[in-house]
Design a protein around this motif. Structure first.
Motif, PDB file in Angstrom:
ATOM      1  N   GLY A 237       0.811  -1.237   0.184  1.00 51.36           N
ATOM      2  CA  GLY A 237       0.021  -0.003  -0.056  1.00 51.36           C
ATOM      3  C   GLY A 237       0.773   1.320  -0.072  1.00 51.36           C
ATOM      4  O   GLY A 237       1.971   1.323  -0.267  1.00 51.36           O
ATOM      5  N   VAL A 238       0.234   2.434   0.353  1.00 55.14           N
ATOM      6  CA  VAL A 238       0.923   3.534   0.552  1.00 55.14           C
ATOM      7  C   VAL A 238       0.769   4.291   1.799  1.00 55.14           C
ATOM      8  O   VAL A 238      -0.448   4.577   2.352  1.00 55.14           O
ATOM      9  CB  VAL A 238       0.450   4.640  -0.758  1.00 55.14           C
ATOM     10  N   ILE A 239       1.774   4.382   2.457  1.00 57.70           N
ATOM     11  CA  ILE A 239       1.486   5.158   3.833  1.00 57.70           C
ATOM     12  C   ILE A 239       0.781   6.399   3.665  1.00 57.70           C
ATOM     13  O   ILE A 239       1.311   7.582   2.957  1.00 57.70           O
ATOM     14  CB  ILE A 239       3.078   5.238   4.464  1.00 57.70           C
ATOM     15  N   GLY A 240      -0.114   6.571   4.760  1.00 56.05           N
ATOM     16  CA  GLY A 240      -0.757   7.991   4.752  1.00 56.05           C
ATOM     17  C   GLY A 240      -1.972   7.804   3.864  1.00 56.05           C
ATOM     18  O   GLY A 240      -3.012   8.811   3.874  1.00 56.05           O
ATOM     19  N   HIS A 241      -1.821   6.777   2.973  1.00 59.69           N
ATOM     20  CA  HIS A 241      -3.073   6.478   2.002  1.00 59.69           C
ATOM     21  C   HIS A 241      -3.896   5.379   2.575  1.00 59.69           C
ATOM     22  O   HIS A 241      -5.220   5.361   2.737  1.00 59.69           O
ATOM     23  CB  HIS A 241      -2.633   6.420   0.808  1.00 59.69           C
ATOM     24  N   GLN A 242      -3.043   4.132   2.455  1.00 55.13           N
ATOM     25  CA  GLN A 242      -3.739   3.066   3.077  1.00 55.13           C
ATOM     26  C   GLN A 242      -2.741   1.827   2.880  1.00 55.13           C
ATOM     27  O   GLN A 242      -2.054   1.694   1.858  1.00 55.13           O
ATOM     28  CB  GLN A 242      -5.049   2.320   2.076  1.00 55.13           C
ATOM     29  N   VAL A 243      -2.633   1.463   4.111  1.00 53.98           N
ATOM     30  CA  VAL A 243      -1.486   0.302   4.178  1.00 53.98           C
ATOM     31  C   VAL A 243      -2.126  -1.052   4.709  1.00 53.98           C
ATOM     32  O   VAL A 243      -2.860  -0.909   5.614  1.00 53.98           O
ATOM     33  CB  VAL A 243      -0.172   0.705   5.227  1.00 53.98           C
ATOM     34  N   PHE A 244      -1.755  -2.219   4.049  1.00 57.76           N
ATOM     35  CA  PHE A 244      -2.080  -3.344   4.874  1.00 57.76           C
ATOM     36  C   PHE A 244      -0.939  -4.102   5.148  1.00 57.76           C
ATOM     37  O   PHE A 244       0.184  -4.382   4.373  1.00 57.76           O
ATOM     38  CB  PHE A 244      -2.784  -4.232   3.668  1.00 57.76           C
ATOM     39  N   VAL A 245      -0.979  -4.794   6.506  1.00 53.30           N
ATOM     40  CA  VAL A 245       0.095  -5.349   7.384  1.00 53.30           C
ATOM     41  C   VAL A 245      -0.123  -6.736   7.470  1.00 53.30           C
ATOM     42  O   VAL A 245      -1.299  -7.014   8.284  1.00 53.30           O
ATOM     43  CB  VAL A 245       0.629  -4.652   8.379  1.00 53.30           C
ATOM     44  N   GLU A 246       0.639  -7.583   7.431  1.00 53.21           N
ATOM     45  CA  GLU A 246       0.207  -9.078   7.773  1.00 53.21           C
ATOM     46  C   GLU A 246       1.664  -9.763   8.456  1.00 53.21           C
ATOM     47  O   GLU A 246       2.716  -9.088   8.466  1.00 53.21           O
ATOM     48  CB  GLU A 246       0.219 -10.137   6.681  1.00 53.21           C
ATOM     49  N   MET A 247       1.402 -10.424   9.754  1.00 54.39           N
ATOM     50  CA  MET A 247       2.428 -10.929  10.337  1.00 54.39           C
ATOM     51  C   MET A 247       2.135 -12.156  11.236  1.00 54.39           C
ATOM     52  O   MET A 247       0.874 -12.408  11.398  1.00 54.39           O
ATOM     53  CB  MET A 247       3.081  -9.963  11.414  1.00 54.39           C
ATOM     54  N   HIS A 248       3.265 -12.854  11.516  1.00 50.46           N
ATOM     55  CA  HIS A 248       2.932 -13.955  12.582  1.00 50.46           C
ATOM     56  C   HIS A 248       3.326 -13.534  13.898  1.00 50.46           C
ATOM     57  O   HIS A 248       4.672 -13.058  13.956  1.00 50.46           O
ATOM     58  CB  HIS A 248       3.775 -15.203  12.107  1.00 50.46           C
ATOM     59  N   LEU A 249       2.558 -13.576  14.920  1.00 51.30           N
ATOM     60  CA  LEU A 249       2.995 -12.973  16.156  1.00 51.30           C
ATOM     61  C   LEU A 249       3.289 -14.108  17.405  1.00 51.30           C
ATOM     62  O   LEU A 249       2.299 -14.737  17.436  1.00 51.30           O
ATOM     63  CB  LEU A 249       2.206 -12.112  16.759  1.00 51.30           C
ATOM     64  N   ILE A 250       4.276 -14.165  18.019  1.00 54.38           N
ATOM     65  CA  ILE A 250       4.527 -15.297  18.988  1.00 54.38           C
ATOM     66  C   ILE A 250       4.547 -14.444  20.243  1.00 54.38           C
ATOM     67  O   ILE A 250       5.161 -13.514  20.609  1.00 54.38           O
ATOM     68  CB  ILE A 250       5.965 -15.908  18.983  1.00 54.38           C
ATOM     69  N   VAL A 251       3.572 -15.132  20.962  1.00 59.59           N
ATOM     70  CA  VAL A 251       3.133 -14.268  22.298  1.00 59.59           C
ATOM     71  C   VAL A 251       3.178 -15.267  23.388  1.00 59.59           C
ATOM     72  O   VAL A 251       2.891 -16.386  23.464  1.00 59.59           O
ATOM     73  CB  VAL A 251       1.527 -13.638  22.209  1.00 59.59           C
TER      74      VAL A 251
END
Length: 301
Positions: A237-251
């Protein structure tokens, strides 16, 4: 949260279209009356200005950032497609200008006649273009609109073209007829450069190039209590416009509810820094071990 600024974009494009139609009419009038090749090329460039505004209005109509059943990630790439359409128009204009120069060289240079009135008309045209370019760029940057920023660059190229043409016609006025055809070449180069710049800015968006460095996301995630590590981080995406983030999180959580609140805090902190952003997190247990943080990445220490 998505920012829908389409009404603002539509308003600016409509006003710009009216100004461009006025500019185009004035250039065609002076171009025909003087017989200037460079001004005729400039008028052709202004024709694409108006076509670009119409294209932009159509693209803007379909570029809603709000998700729906058919487009769960929104429709904003239609705006980038519209910007690339502007680049295509610029390419066509560049080709037509160069073709006109070649035809004039082969057929022989015609006589160009310029009056004071025609030069004053071109100065008015220049003032209109400067006003439109700076206004459109300011609004485009404020609301992060790719279509407005691209169209402002196109209009700004028209400003430099008009300045070049006016300089050439002043030279013609003093008897240097060859200036008209010589200055038509930098006009074509300016048009080409504007189109290339638009392509370079919008292709990464359409190709889903990384939007945020994974190291930054990794640092934000690890600042949240309960996060052991995160990996397979991806963003587009574009910062300030629309961003999509995916991640695997170890908690390190005792139950699902606690894991949920940890991921909510990670989302909140990313949203706070890169708003607007949509974050998708896959939760993993603390016993899961991985060293890399992104796809195709070397070990992260």
């Amino acid at each position: 949260m998505n920012l829908d600024n389409r009404l603002t974009v539509q308003k600016v494009l409509t006003i710009t279209l009216l100004f461009n139609l006025l500019v185009m009419g004035l250039k065609i009038f002076v171009g025909v009356s003087t017989g200037s090749l460079s001004l005729t090329a400039d008028a052709l460039h202004s024709v694409t200005d108006s076509a670009n505004n119409i294209l932009g209005l159509v693209a803007n109509r379909f570029s809603s950032p709000l998700p729906d059943r058919e487009y769960p990630y929104g429709h904003q790439k239609f705006e980038a497609l519209g910007a690339l359409g502007i680049a295509a128009f610029l390419g066509i204009a560049c080709f037509e200008i160069l073709k006109g120069v070649i035809d004039r060289v082969i057929q022989g240079t015609g006589v160009v006649k310029v009056s004071q009135l025609e030069l004053w008309i071109l100065l008015i045209v220049l003032g209109i273009n400067i006003f439109v370019a700076f206004t459109e760029r300011a609004v485009g940057k404020r609301i992060m609109s790719a279509i407005l920023i691209a169209d402002a660059k196109h209009t700004m190229s028209d400003v430099w073209i008009t300045i070049t043409v006016i300089g050439g016609l002043i030279g013609v006025w003093f008897g240097y007829q060859w200036l008209d055809i010589v200055l038509a070449l930098p006009v074509a180069m300016l048009v080409f450069w504007s189109g290339w710049s638009i392509v370079k800015e919008n292709l990464p968006w359409l190709a889903d190039k990384i939007a945020i460095a994974p190291e930054i996301i990794h640092k934000i995630a690890l600042s949240v209590p309960g996060v052991v590590n995160c990996h397979d981080i991806a963003s587009r995406g574009v910062i300030g416009h629309q961003v999509f983030v995916e991640m695997h999180l170890i908690v390190d959580a005792l139950d699902v509810e606690q894991a949920h609140w940890i991921t909510e805090e990670v989302e909140h902190r990313i949203q706070e820094k890169f708003h607007p952003v949509r974050v998708v997190i896959h939760v993993e247990p603390p016993t899961y071990k991985v060293d890399s943080i992104t796809f195709g990445d070397k070990k992260f220490n």
